[in-house]
Design an enzyme around this catalytic site. Structure first.
Site, PDB file in Angstrom:
ATOM      1  N   SER A 153     -10.250  -0.450   6.883  1.00 27.02           N
ATOM      2  CA  SER A 153      -9.661  -0.260   5.561  1.00 27.02           C
ATOM      3  C   SER A 153      -8.940  -1.459   4.975  1.00 27.02           C
ATOM      4  CB  SER A 153      -8.696   0.940   5.585  1.00 27.02           C
ATOM      5  OG  SER A 153      -9.417   2.136   5.692  1.00 27.02           O
ATOM      6  N   SER A 163      -9.792   1.958   2.705  1.00 24.45           N
ATOM      7  CA  SER A 163      -8.898   2.717   1.834  1.00 24.45           C
ATOM      8  C   SER A 163      -7.862   1.841   1.122  1.00 24.45           C
ATOM      9  CB  SER A 163      -8.172   3.779   2.663  1.00 24.45           C
ATOM     10  OG  SER A 163      -7.327   3.158   3.640  1.00 24.45           O
ATOM     11  N   LYS A 187       0.837  -1.200   0.000  1.00 27.00           N
ATOM     12  CA  LYS A 187       0.000   0.000   0.000  1.00 27.00           C
ATOM     13  C   LYS A 187       0.871   1.248   0.000  1.00 27.00           C
ATOM     14  CE  LYS A 187      -3.985   2.022   2.452  1.00 27.00           C
ATOM     15  NZ  LYS A 187      -4.921   1.854   3.584  1.00 27.00           N
TER      16      LYS A 187
END
Length: 486
Positions: free
Chosen positions: A177, A153, A78
């Site tokens: 997330s 996210s 990420k």
């Protein structure tokens, strides 16, 4: 089977037998990312050169018989985890060209374990979002239906795993997330206990809530990654010196004798009937496998969203103050004086959702309002923690839906932030209490979109989560079902 479809443990076995090289496996993932993955937008940055060099080094270690656990495995990271020499944007214009001079601890551990880092996955800007539509650099799409959101996210990480653009990925979970995009994309996602995995090198959103975890194709892969990532780190003051078990050791132990709690507040008004039916079927399978199911109560659940959206923005307001155009990141060079430079740099660099949360957080911390807002939210957080303490006196695990609904069409909630925030109502309490939680695929909607089951356990009880998830995974037999990508 094409190599890009393999799980970590399947790929490791083929690499060890020399049936496949790490370079070949990496080339297959990169080729798929360029073709099939082009419309998914799962990556902000693809590091083909670095990945192939790491794969070649992994082949050397395999040939020498010196193969660590992830040797040659392609993994996505990420884009808010620092990667030395590789752009790290946080999905934001303000850090669009930032290249860190060091690796995050989890990235160090991946490299030491022989992993091949394919690239940096798409995310909501500074991890603020539930749909992964708050990223000015790229908006990822759901591999099961590109007209739908993939969740946020960590949406790019979940989409990359689901679309076979990597073997596994790292995400972060501040209010759901990891679990929410895992649910929407039909993959496994684990949010470990707060402090289980080092946060050093994570560009923080809300420091008391953020936690790093894996997104994988099956439960065994999640356990393998937790083995690598977990452990105390003296560079992170929130890291806990807790022993790390072998998370794969109990995957086959089943659930007989385990007490499973069903919080009545999680099965009430607003729960989509298809989600409810899929979760209830999974609960029946747990009962059939010998688990004892009982109803429990988490009475302060309804206040979790309100508390979270004061605590998280307050911490974000403090953490994001460093992006001021002075030391690193975007800077407006047309300003004539300092305050103007601050204002213009931050206005240009931050997107609407980040600005909204900074304003909310600054207000909640301001003189005269702290007691009414931030302190009151912290008191609610304490009540939620107490709810869980009482619940785990009655059960070993808590089972529930991950989200009230399956994924929704892109843009459907973009103009309604409150509706977007409420989609996290079932995941936020886990973060407020610092507990481990995970999402496991448990079914599909009538539109063919994945539905996830949430498992929660007491602090540092990830083994229980994985053990129950492995049992359900065997019973549900969904791992072979893949998105209908061309």
């Amino acid at each position: 089977m094409e190599s890009y479809r393999l799980t970590i443990h399947e790929l490791a076995r083929r690499l060890a037998r020399r049936e496949l090289s790490a370079v070949e496996a990496t080339q297959a993932v990169l080729a798929r990312t360029e073709t099939t993955g082009a419309g998914i937008n799962a990556y902000i940055t693809v590091d083909a050169e670095g990945a192939l060099a790491a794969a070649a080094a992994a082949d050397g270690r395999l040939a020498a018989g010196d193969a660590p656990p992830l040797c040659g495995v392609p993994i996505a990271v990420k884009d808010l985890l620092c990667t030395k020499g590789l752009r790290t944007t946080c999905g934001s214009r303000i850090l669009e060209n930032f290249v860190p001079p060091y690796d995050a601890t989890v990235v160090e551990k991946l490299r030491a374990a022989g992993a091949v880092i394919v690239g940096k996955s798409t995310m909501d800007e500074f991890a603020m979002g539930s749909a992964n539509e708050n990223c000015p650099l790229a908006v990822p799409r759901n591999p099961w239906n590109p007209d739908y959101i993939c969740g946020g996210s960590s949406g790019g990480s979940a989409a990359a795993v689901a679309a076979d653009l990597c073997a596994a990925a790292l995400g972060t979970d501040t209010g759901g997330s990891i679990r929410q995009p895992a649910s929407h994309c039909g993959v496994v996602g684990v949010k470990p206990t707060y402090g289980r995995i080092s946060r050093y090198g994570l560009l923080a959103f809300a420091s008391s809530l953020d936690q790093i975890g894996p997104l994988t194709k099956d439960v065994r892969d999640a356990a393998l990654l937790l083995n690598v990532l977990s452990g105390h780190d003296r560079r992170d003051s929130t890291s806990v010196a807790q022993s790390v078990p072998d998370f794969t050791a109990t995957l086959d132990h089943g659930v007989r004798g385990l007490k499973v709690g069903l919080p009545k507040e999680y099965f009430g008004f607003g729960l989509d009937p298809e989600v409810k039916a899929a979760v209830e079927r999974a609960i029946e399978l747990l009962t059939g496998a010998g688990a004892e199911v009982r109803e429990i109560s988490l009475p302060h659940t309804e206040y979790g969203v309100a508390a979270y959206y004061l605590i998280a923005p307050a911490e974000a307001s403090s953490n994001l103050a460093r992006y001021d155009g002075v030391r690193f990141g975007h800077r407006d060079h047309g300003a004539r004086e300092l305050n103007e430079m601050y204002c213009r740099s931050r206005s240009q660099g931050f997107g609407p959702e980040v600005k909204r949360r900074i304003i909310i957080g600054t207000y909640a911390l301001s003189s005269g309002y702290y007691e009414a807002y931030y302190r009151k939210a912290s008191q609610v957080r304490a009540l939620i923690i107490e709810d869980y303490r009482r619940a785990f006196a009655q059960c070993d695990l808590i089972v529930s839906p991950v989200t009230p609904t399956p994924a929704w069409p892109l843009g459907a909630k973009s103009d309604d932030p409150l509706s977007m925030y409420l989609s996290d109502i079932l995941t936020i309490p886990t973060n407020l209490a610092g507990l481990p939680g995970m999402s496991l695929p448990c079914g599909f909607s009538g539109r063919g979109l994945p539905i996830g089951l949430q498992l929660q356990a007491g602090h540092f009880q990830e083994e229980l989560l994985l053990r129950a998830a492995a049992q359900l995974e065997r019973e549900l037999a969904l791992t072979e079902r893949r998105p209908p990508l061309a």
